[in-house]
Design a protein around this motif. Sequence first.
Motif, PDB file in Angstrom:
ATOM      1  N   TYR A  31      -3.914  10.208  -1.714  1.00 33.06           N
ATOM      2  CA  TYR A  31      -4.413   9.031  -2.405  1.00 33.06           C
ATOM      3  C   TYR A  31      -3.744   7.794  -1.819  1.00 33.06           C
ATOM      4  O   TYR A  31      -2.670   7.885  -1.223  1.00 33.06           O
ATOM      5  N   LYS A  32      -4.372   6.660  -2.047  1.00 33.88           N
ATOM      6  CA  LYS A  32      -3.781   5.370  -1.692  1.00 33.88           C
ATOM      7  C   LYS A  32      -3.908   4.444  -2.895  1.00 33.88           C
ATOM      8  O   LYS A  32      -4.871   4.520  -3.648  1.00 33.88           O
ATOM      9  N   ALA A  33      -2.914   3.599  -3.046  1.00 34.65           N
ATOM     10  CA  ALA A  33      -2.924   2.628  -4.137  1.00 34.65           C
ATOM     11  C   ALA A  33      -2.110   1.421  -3.701  1.00 34.65           C
ATOM     12  O   ALA A  33      -1.338   1.481  -2.749  1.00 34.65           O
ATOM     13  N   LEU A  34      -2.281   0.343  -4.420  1.00 32.44           N
ATOM     14  CA  LEU A  34      -1.460  -0.847  -4.226  1.00 32.44           C
ATOM     15  C   LEU A  34      -0.471  -0.915  -5.382  1.00 32.44           C
ATOM     16  O   LEU A  34      -0.853  -0.702  -6.540  1.00 32.44           O
ATOM     17  N   ALA A  35       0.774  -1.206  -5.076  1.00 34.78           N
ATOM     18  CA  ALA A  35       1.792  -1.198  -6.139  1.00 34.78           C
ATOM     19  C   ALA A  35       2.952  -2.110  -5.783  1.00 34.78           C
ATOM     20  O   ALA A  35       3.137  -2.508  -4.631  1.00 34.78           O
ATOM     21  N   ASP A  36       3.742  -2.396  -6.797  1.00 37.84           N
ATOM     22  CA  ASP A  36       4.996  -3.102  -6.625  1.00 37.84           C
ATOM     23  C   ASP A  36       5.914  -2.682  -7.761  1.00 37.84           C
ATOM     24  O   ASP A  36       5.485  -2.008  -8.709  1.00 37.84           O
ATOM     25  N   VAL A  37       7.150  -3.086  -7.670  1.00 40.93           N
ATOM     26  CA  VAL A  37       8.130  -2.706  -8.677  1.00 40.93           C
ATOM     27  C   VAL A  37       8.978  -3.917  -9.040  1.00 40.93           C
ATOM     28  O   VAL A  37       9.298  -4.748  -8.198  1.00 40.93           O
ATOM     29  N   ILE A  38       9.276  -4.021 -10.321  1.00 36.37           N
ATOM     30  CA  ILE A  38      10.185  -5.043 -10.829  1.00 36.37           C
ATOM     31  C   ILE A  38      11.377  -4.310 -11.425  1.00 36.37           C
ATOM     32  O   ILE A  38      11.211  -3.444 -12.289  1.00 36.37           O
ATOM     33  N   PHE A  39      12.564  -4.647 -10.965  1.00 34.58           N
ATOM     34  CA  PHE A  39      13.789  -4.089 -11.542  1.00 34.58           C
ATOM     35  C   PHE A  39      14.324  -5.101 -12.558  1.00 34.58           C
ATOM     36  O   PHE A  39      14.498  -6.277 -12.246  1.00 34.58           O
ATOM     37  N   ILE A  40      14.579  -4.623 -13.752  1.00 35.08           N
ATOM     38  CA  ILE A  40      15.174  -5.459 -14.791  1.00 35.08           C
ATOM     39  C   ILE A  40      16.492  -4.803 -15.177  1.00 35.08           C
ATOM     40  O   ILE A  40      16.517  -3.678 -15.670  1.00 35.08           O
ATOM     41  N   GLU A  41      17.570  -5.518 -14.901  1.00 33.29           N
ATOM     42  CA  GLU A  41      18.899  -4.969 -15.150  1.00 33.29           C
ATOM     43  C   GLU A  41      19.610  -5.760 -16.232  1.00 33.29           C
ATOM     44  O   GLU A  41      19.470  -6.968 -16.336  1.00 33.29           O
ATOM     45  N   LYS A  42      20.378  -5.026 -17.006  1.00 35.14           N
ATOM     46  CA  LYS A  42      21.202  -5.653 -18.046  1.00 35.14           C
ATOM     47  C   LYS A  42      22.643  -5.458 -17.673  1.00 35.14           C
ATOM     48  O   LYS A  42      23.066  -4.430 -17.207  1.00 35.14           O
ATOM     49  N   GLU A  56       0.840  -1.195   0.000  1.00 34.89           N
ATOM     50  CA  GLU A  56       0.000   0.000   0.000  1.00 34.89           C
ATOM     51  C   GLU A  56       0.873   1.242   0.000  1.00 34.89           C
ATOM     52  O   GLU A  56       1.786   1.377   0.806  1.00 34.89           O
ATOM     53  N   ILE A  57       0.559   2.120  -0.925  1.00 32.59           N
ATOM     54  CA  ILE A  57       1.307   3.366  -1.088  1.00 32.59           C
ATOM     55  C   ILE A  57       0.362   4.526  -0.816  1.00 32.59           C
ATOM     56  O   ILE A  57      -0.724   4.593  -1.388  1.00 32.59           O
ATOM     57  N   GLY A  58       0.795   5.426   0.042  1.00 34.14           N
ATOM     58  CA  GLY A  58       0.058   6.671   0.256  1.00 34.14           C
ATOM     59  C   GLY A  58       0.862   7.807  -0.352  1.00 34.14           C
ATOM     60  O   GLY A  58       2.067   7.890  -0.148  1.00 34.14           O
ATOM     61  N   PHE A  59       0.206   8.647  -1.132  1.00 30.15           N
ATOM     62  CA  PHE A  59       0.930   9.742  -1.780  1.00 30.15           C
ATOM     63  C   PHE A  59       0.035  10.957  -1.926  1.00 30.15           C
ATOM     64  O   PHE A  59      -1.188  10.871  -1.861  1.00 30.15           O
ATOM     65  N   THR A  60       0.683  12.099  -2.124  1.00 31.33           N
ATOM     66  CA  THR A  60      -0.020  13.363  -2.321  1.00 31.33           C
ATOM     67  C   THR A  60       0.211  13.829  -3.752  1.00 31.33           C
ATOM     68  O   THR A  60       1.337  13.818  -4.246  1.00 31.33           O
ATOM     69  N   PHE A  61      -0.877  14.229  -4.385  1.00 27.27           N
ATOM     70  CA  PHE A  61      -0.804  14.789  -5.737  1.00 27.27           C
ATOM     71  C   PHE A  61      -1.742  15.979  -5.792  1.00 27.27           C
ATOM     72  O   PHE A  61      -2.930  15.846  -5.492  1.00 27.27           O
ATOM     73  N   LYS A  62      -1.203  17.142  -6.135  1.00 26.08           N
ATOM     74  CA  LYS A  62      -2.002  18.373  -6.196  1.00 26.08           C
ATOM     75  C   LYS A  62      -2.775  18.602  -4.892  1.00 26.08           C
ATOM     76  O   LYS A  62      -3.965  18.864  -4.897  1.00 26.08           O
ATOM     77  N   LYS A  63      -2.075  18.434  -3.785  1.00 31.21           N
ATOM     78  CA  LYS A  63      -2.604  18.675  -2.433  1.00 31.21           C
ATOM     79  C   LYS A  63      -3.687  17.694  -2.005  1.00 31.21           C
ATOM     80  O   LYS A  63      -4.315  17.880  -0.970  1.00 31.21           O
ATOM     81  N   ASN A  64      -3.924  16.647  -2.771  1.00 31.05           N
ATOM     82  CA  ASN A  64      -4.887  15.607  -2.394  1.00 31.05           C
ATOM     83  C   ASN A  64      -4.150  14.334  -2.032  1.00 31.05           C
ATOM     84  O   ASN A  64      -3.135  14.002  -2.650  1.00 31.05           O
TER      85      ASN A  64
END
Length: 156
Positions: free
Chosen positions: A145-156, A135-143
């Motif tokens: 928000y919450k979202a669910l997220a993940d990240v995949i790193f792909i390295e060469k 769960e990610i909480g973030f502010t955008f334009k003073k509002n």
Amino acid sequence: MDEKLKNKLGKREITWLKQKAKERGITVNNAVSESLQIYILSEKLAEVGHTDILAELNDKRKEVIAEAKENTIELMTWLYANQGEMRFGAENRLFVILVDTENMTQSWKMKRAFSLIEPKINNYLEQFNENSLKEIGFTFKKNRYKALADVIFIEK
């Protein structure tokens, strides 16, 4: 990358690179874009054998990537909070970060490297479970928000 590199180098990447180049008698046309200046300075430094400067910069970039991998929450929060207004969305996301460890300025070219990307994403999906997204909480334009997220790193 820019914000984290500034902390590591003590100044913006372009300023640091210009200073190092100037110390060696190399200048660049300030009328061109910053990304082009960085490219030109890097090429000129490499041409005259100052690969030590480029190696130092690359090492700092690798440190930033390593820190991002250790703190994915901070990275994902930043990505949400700094998205463009035209593409704003608080939808759940899976971020795919492409990193060419040999030449990070060319990482964007990896988006065509399906043979590298596809196995990593398939592996992620095979391992996916109810705890994969954070769960990610973030502010955008003073509002807020919450979202669910993940990240995949792909390295060469």
